[in-house]
Design a protein around this motif. Sequence first.
Motif, PDB file in Angstrom:
ATOM      1  N   HIS A 109       0.885  -1.294  -0.112  1.00 40.82           N
ATOM      2  CA  HIS A 109      -0.051   0.048  -0.041  1.00 40.82           C
ATOM      3  C   HIS A 109       0.802   1.359   0.160  1.00 40.82           C
ATOM      4  O   HIS A 109       0.488   2.108  -0.706  1.00 40.82           O
ATOM      5  CB  HIS A 109      -0.980  -0.007   1.188  1.00 40.82           C
ATOM      6  CG  HIS A 109      -2.132   0.809   0.967  1.00 40.82           C
ATOM      7  ND1 HIS A 109      -2.907   1.080  -0.188  1.00 40.82           N
ATOM      8  CD2 HIS A 109      -2.631   1.745   2.164  1.00 40.82           C
ATOM      9  CE1 HIS A 109      -3.859   1.783  -0.094  1.00 40.82           C
ATOM     10  NE2 HIS A 109      -3.894   2.068   1.467  1.00 40.82           N
ATOM     11  N   VAL A 110       1.838   1.420   0.957  1.00 41.14           N
ATOM     12  CA  VAL A 110       2.746   2.437   0.764  1.00 41.14           C
ATOM     13  C   VAL A 110       3.609   2.374  -0.148  1.00 41.14           C
ATOM     14  O   VAL A 110       4.040   3.470  -0.867  1.00 41.14           O
ATOM     15  CB  VAL A 110       3.573   2.618   2.471  1.00 41.14           C
ATOM     16  CG1 VAL A 110       4.581   3.776   2.170  1.00 41.14           C
ATOM     17  CG2 VAL A 110       2.487   2.509   3.280  1.00 41.14           C
ATOM     18  N   GLY A 111       4.338   1.034  -0.592  1.00 46.39           N
ATOM     19  CA  GLY A 111       5.425   1.351  -1.692  1.00 46.39           C
ATOM     20  C   GLY A 111       4.981   1.542  -3.136  1.00 46.39           C
ATOM     21  O   GLY A 111       5.208   2.031  -3.781  1.00 46.39           O
ATOM     22  N   HIS A 112       3.606   1.138  -3.447  1.00 43.89           N
ATOM     23  CA  HIS A 112       3.123   1.330  -4.632  1.00 43.89           C
ATOM     24  C   HIS A 112       1.740   2.445  -4.677  1.00 43.89           C
ATOM     25  O   HIS A 112       1.666   3.238  -5.384  1.00 43.89           O
ATOM     26  CB  HIS A 112       2.573  -0.097  -5.184  1.00 43.89           C
ATOM     27  CG  HIS A 112       1.719  -0.039  -6.468  1.00 43.89           C
ATOM     28  ND1 HIS A 112       0.538  -0.132  -6.739  1.00 43.89           N
ATOM     29  CD2 HIS A 112       2.076   0.048  -7.781  1.00 43.89           C
ATOM     30  CE1 HIS A 112       0.024  -0.110  -7.819  1.00 43.89           C
ATOM     31  NE2 HIS A 112       1.239   0.164  -8.543  1.00 43.89           N
ATOM     32  N   ASP A 113       0.814   1.816  -3.739  1.00 44.62           N
ATOM     33  CA  ASP A 113      -0.477   2.713  -3.948  1.00 44.62           C
ATOM     34  C   ASP A 113      -0.414   4.209  -3.582  1.00 44.62           C
ATOM     35  O   ASP A 113      -1.052   4.857  -4.216  1.00 44.62           O
ATOM     36  CB  ASP A 113      -1.600   2.160  -2.942  1.00 44.62           C
ATOM     37  CG  ASP A 113      -1.968   0.664  -3.485  1.00 44.62           C
ATOM     38  OD1 ASP A 113      -1.582   0.084  -4.659  1.00 44.62           O
ATOM     39  OD2 ASP A 113      -2.646  -0.085  -2.521  1.00 44.62           O
ATOM     40  N   LEU A 114       0.544   4.495  -2.539  1.00 44.66           N
ATOM     41  CA  LEU A 114       0.377   5.862  -2.004  1.00 44.66           C
ATOM     42  C   LEU A 114       0.906   6.789  -3.182  1.00 44.66           C
ATOM     43  O   LEU A 114       0.352   7.902  -3.335  1.00 44.66           O
ATOM     44  CB  LEU A 114       1.444   5.892  -0.928  1.00 44.66           C
ATOM     45  CG  LEU A 114       1.597   7.147  -0.148  1.00 44.66           C
ATOM     46  CD1 LEU A 114       0.225   7.695   0.167  1.00 44.66           C
ATOM     47  CD2 LEU A 114       2.405   7.227   0.968  1.00 44.66           C
ATOM     48  N   ALA A 115       1.915   6.422  -3.827  1.00 50.03           N
ATOM     49  CA  ALA A 115       2.266   7.102  -5.093  1.00 50.03           C
ATOM     50  C   ALA A 115       1.424   7.580  -6.108  1.00 50.03           C
ATOM     51  O   ALA A 115       1.049   8.599  -6.494  1.00 50.03           O
ATOM     52  CB  ALA A 115       3.367   6.440  -5.833  1.00 50.03           C
ATOM     53  N   LEU A 116       0.260   6.661  -6.244  1.00 52.43           N
ATOM     54  CA  LEU A 116      -0.621   6.556  -7.226  1.00 52.43           C
ATOM     55  C   LEU A 116      -1.642   7.452  -6.572  1.00 52.43           C
ATOM     56  O   LEU A 116      -2.371   8.274  -7.317  1.00 52.43           O
ATOM     57  CB  LEU A 116      -1.023   5.284  -7.697  1.00 52.43           C
ATOM     58  CG  LEU A 116      -0.420   4.572  -8.921  1.00 52.43           C
ATOM     59  CD1 LEU A 116       0.933   4.247  -8.504  1.00 52.43           C
ATOM     60  CD2 LEU A 116      -1.295   3.416  -9.480  1.00 52.43           C
ATOM     61  N   ALA A 117      -1.795   7.270  -5.465  1.00 49.84           N
ATOM     62  CA  ALA A 117      -2.777   7.884  -4.832  1.00 49.84           C
ATOM     63  C   ALA A 117      -2.539   9.551  -4.717  1.00 49.84           C
ATOM     64  O   ALA A 117      -3.562  10.185  -4.710  1.00 49.84           O
ATOM     65  CB  ALA A 117      -3.149   7.679  -3.342  1.00 49.84           C
ATOM     66  N   VAL A 118      -1.314   9.944  -4.667  1.00 47.55           N
ATOM     67  CA  VAL A 118      -0.931  11.293  -4.511  1.00 47.55           C
ATOM     68  C   VAL A 118      -1.402  11.973  -5.881  1.00 47.55           C
ATOM     69  O   VAL A 118      -1.953  13.136  -5.855  1.00 47.55           O
ATOM     70  CB  VAL A 118       0.387  11.406  -4.323  1.00 47.55           C
ATOM     71  CG1 VAL A 118       1.067  12.841  -4.540  1.00 47.55           C
ATOM     72  CG2 VAL A 118       0.949  11.287  -2.754  1.00 47.55           C
ATOM     73  N   VAL A 119      -0.953  11.362  -6.950  1.00 48.93           N
ATOM     74  CA  VAL A 119      -1.207  11.739  -8.326  1.00 48.93           C
ATOM     75  C   VAL A 119      -2.635  11.783  -8.256  1.00 48.93           C
ATOM     76  O   VAL A 119      -3.198  12.776  -8.912  1.00 48.93           O
ATOM     77  CB  VAL A 119      -0.655  10.828  -9.138  1.00 48.93           C
ATOM     78  CG1 VAL A 119      -1.102  11.063 -10.792  1.00 48.93           C
ATOM     79  CG2 VAL A 119       0.895  10.680  -9.291  1.00 48.93           C
ATOM     80  N   ASP A 120      -3.499  10.815  -7.944  1.00 45.97           N
ATOM     81  CA  ASP A 120      -4.911  11.032  -8.054  1.00 45.97           C
ATOM     82  C   ASP A 120      -5.491  12.087  -7.373  1.00 45.97           C
ATOM     83  O   ASP A 120      -6.405  12.774  -7.731  1.00 45.97           O
ATOM     84  CB  ASP A 120      -5.665   9.582  -7.427  1.00 45.97           C
ATOM     85  CG  ASP A 120      -5.375   8.658  -8.227  1.00 45.97           C
ATOM     86  OD1 ASP A 120      -5.048   8.544  -9.487  1.00 45.97           O
ATOM     87  OD2 ASP A 120      -5.415   7.436  -7.580  1.00 45.97           O
ATOM     88  N   ALA A 121      -4.883  12.356  -6.034  1.00 42.93           N
ATOM     89  CA  ALA A 121      -5.478  13.548  -5.206  1.00 42.93           C
ATOM     90  C   ALA A 121      -5.080  14.898  -6.112  1.00 42.93           C
ATOM     91  O   ALA A 121      -5.743  15.858  -5.996  1.00 42.93           O
ATOM     92  CB  ALA A 121      -4.578  13.339  -3.820  1.00 42.93           C
ATOM     93  N   CYS A 122      -3.949  14.891  -6.577  1.00 42.10           N
ATOM     94  CA  CYS A 122      -3.449  16.036  -7.171  1.00 42.10           C
ATOM     95  C   CYS A 122      -4.309  16.440  -8.358  1.00 42.10           C
ATOM     96  O   CYS A 122      -4.595  17.643  -8.755  1.00 42.10           O
ATOM     97  CB  CYS A 122      -1.836  15.889  -7.747  1.00 42.10           C
ATOM     98  SG  CYS A 122      -0.595  16.155  -6.509  1.00 42.10           S
TER      99      CYS A 122
END
Length: 224
Positions: A109-122
Amino acid sequence: MVRLEQSVVGVGGVVVRMRALGAGWPERDGVAVFNRVYLAVTEELGRRIDAGEFPDRRSASTLDVRFAERYLTVAERGPVPACWRPLFQFRRHPGVRPLQFALAGINAHVGHDLALAVVDACRELGCAPEELEDEFERVGDVLVALEERIREELMPGPDLLQIADPLTHLLASWSLERAREAGWSAARTLWALRGLPELAEEFADRLDAVVGLASRMLLTPLDR
């Protein structure tokens, strides 16, 4: 696979969905172990957002929900990406300890999903990752505090966990802090590549595979 047809939004909605998932799985199930951990994180983040501990409440809530949605999509209906595949494949393995399940889920979740979630949120907020850095760090602080609690609750007692225990060495090979740092760098890279969709997709696929390899190593069976 547990499904929740009802559409719910916001941090409270995420909590509802996680509770629904957990109610359908055996307690010892590896994904259920991670789900309990993540539910505790989400509830704590929700309390801190409501208490005004995040200067930008909307940004914090958006990042939290987009982050959780990455896991919930996998758990509720799939497909299961490479980073999550080891946890779902080994979820009922009798030789894998609860702490390993929890950390493998956190790693994915932190290693993969968090990066994509930051982009989603941006994209949702119309901002660059740098404008979410404060929220990112505060979410990370909650994760670190919870990881310490997880280790205390799920780690075998000192009479069982000796220096020769393979779990001791396995845990020493992984760091949440390093995973967070890598996630932030990956988010900035993906944002910089947003105008090059093919390259961004290739980078995301490579990230998925590498994180999946680390999760598989964390789930090495240690007990008969």
